[in-house]
Design a protein around this motif. Structure first.
Motif, short mmCIF file in Angstrom:
data_model
loop_
_atom_site.label_atom_id
_atom_site.label_comp_id
_atom_site.label_asym_id
_atom_site.label_seq_id
_atom_site.Cartn_x
_atom_site.Cartn_y
_atom_site.Cartn_z
N SER A 182 29.82 51.64 28.26
CA SER A 182 30.61 50.43 28.43
C SER A 182 29.83 49.19 27.99
O SER A 182 30.39 48.27 27.38
CB SER A 182 31.03 50.28 29.90
OG SER A 182 31.89 51.33 30.29
N LEU A 204 34.89 47.50 36.59
CA LEU A 204 35.16 47.29 35.16
C LEU A 204 36.46 46.51 34.95
O LEU A 204 36.57 45.71 34.01
CB LEU A 204 35.22 48.63 34.43
CG LEU A 204 33.93 49.45 34.39
CD1 LEU A 204 34.14 50.71 33.56
CD2 LEU A 204 32.77 48.64 33.83
N ILE A 256 29.69 44.86 34.20
CA ILE A 256 29.45 46.27 33.84
C ILE A 256 28.18 46.77 34.51
O ILE A 256 28.15 47.87 35.08
CB ILE A 256 29.37 46.42 32.31
CG1 ILE A 256 30.74 46.17 31.68
CG2 ILE A 256 28.85 47.81 31.93
CD1 ILE A 256 30.71 46.04 30.17
#
Length: 401
Positions: A184, A349, A147
């Motif tokens: 995230s 991702l 991430i």
């Protein structure tokens, strides 16, 4: 010749999907190099044409930053950061938060693969010494490294390629993506804590993990080089690859740190993978196979010019052939700033979805396995699958707004 190119393409990308060619001792890199060699040997292109197919600035940027990372690793910087973090008197969940935040920041500035390679053994050693279960911290490391690497154009190889080819603004890209990257990371932390609720404790085991001794001087040199690179990347003045190569050249001028040791930590396999895929993809495009593939996809109602489809297909393809080959296939014709940003975030991702989805995941699992900690497909997926779907949904909503 188009038949030969098609066969080479199928064989090379079969290896990308399977991780190797069945029956042969050829991994992804070996298959890509083999494909390039076959095309040159068969006369479909000359050696000069094969070399010109490579995006040399991207390879140069990758190499330069690998040398900077090697300097920090040999200087014991990663070891020092890891041990300081795990020695803190935080709660198990608090320790996880610190480790994930640190891994994300380091991965945004340095290659996420190197961060995982350096931090995994120290995390195993320290968590076992504190009587903690290493698995949540290892999974948290892999998730946060991937991430965090999405936050900049130097966090991972595919972002470097995208940034170079699409000529994205370094600072502009960071401003565009930081909200979805931060969200995230929070989702990944919450998902890991929830997935291991009540299972943070473990047996207390003492291990002695060999690691580079921390050298303030050598680490300081690496950090100064990284800082200079960041200044150039953000404010410009000279090409990014020139800045990275210049810093690498200065770091190699050392009286104490042998160049052999530094260059041994350069990921030559990754550089060769890029080179091989550049050659194969160039010839695939030259004979019209790539355009034909796009038309076939469009016939199914999938319009890759539409941001939603591009974001979705990038995530899917990244888990089929891995994110670097996926980006190399999709980047031609989709290199506007908006499309390139979607490619960078989605491909990165998506790497968290399954264990083979990114090299960083595999590095964590392999390094942990060498120390007797089993991080298998199922254990990883139980946390990573819902986290990845959530992070892709949030990031998609942000970027497609």
């Amino acid at each position: 010749m188009p038949i030969l190119v098609l066969v080479v393409f199928i064989v090379v990308y079969a290896a990308m999907i399977l991780g190797r060619l069945p029956g042969l001792a050829l991994d992804r890199t070996g298959a890509a190099v083999l494909g390039a060699l076959v095309l040159v040997a068969a006369g479909t292109m000359t050696v000069a044409e094969a070399w010109s197919a490579a995006d040399v600035p991207t390879l140069a940027l990758l190499f330069g930053l690998m040398v900077v990372s090697a300097q920090l690793r040999l200087g014991g910087f990663y070891t020092r950061v890891s041990r300081v973090l795990v020695a803190s008197a935080a709660s198990p969940a608090g320790l996880l938060a610190r480790l994930m935040a640190a891994a994300a920041v380091l991965s945004a500035l340095l290659a996420n693969d190197i961060v995982c390679l350096a931090m995994t053994p120290i995390i195993v050693e320290a968590t076992l010494a504190r009587g903690l279960n290493p698995l949540p911290y290892l999974i948290g490391l892999a998730l946060s490294a991937n991430i965090g690497s999405a936050a900049t154009l130097i966090g991972n190889p595919q972002n470097m390629l995208i940034g170079q080819v699409a000529r994205l603004s370094f600072g502009g890209y960071m401003l565009d993506v930081w909200p979805c990257v931060a969200a995230s990371l929070l989702l990944a932390y919450a998902g890991t804590v929830w997935g291991f609720r009540g299972r943070f404790s473990g047996p207390k085991v003492v291990l002695a993990i060999p690691a580079p001794v921390f050298s303030p001087w050598q680490s300081g040199k690496g950090l100064l080089a990284l800082g200079l690179c960041m200044v150039v990347f953000v404010w410009g003045g000279i090409p990014r690859e020139n800045a990275a190569l210049g810093c690498a050249a200065v770091l190699l001028l050392s009286r104490r740190m042998a160049s052999r040791e530094t260059l041994a930590l350069v990921d030559w396999q990754l550089l060769l993978l890029f080179l091989g895929l550049f050659v194969v993809n160039r010839e695939v495009a030259a004979v019209g196979l790539l355009d034909e593939a796009y038309r076939s996809v469009a016939a199914l109602g999938i319009d890759l010019k539409q941001p939603v489809w591009l974001f979705t297909m990038t995530a899917v393809l990244s888990n089929v052939v891995s994110n670097v080959p996926a980006v190399m296939l999709l980047l031609p014709g989709h290199n506007s700033p908006e499309q390139a940003t979607l490619l960078a975030v989605s491909s990165t991702l998506a790497g968290n979805l399954i264990l083979p989805g990114s090299i960083a995941n595999l590095i964590v699992a392999d390094q942990a396995g060498l120390l007797g900690i089993s991080l298998g497909f199922g254990r990883h997926a139980r946390v990573a699958l819902p986290v990845t779907l959530a992070t892709l949904a949030v990031s998609g909503l942000w970027l497609l707004r």
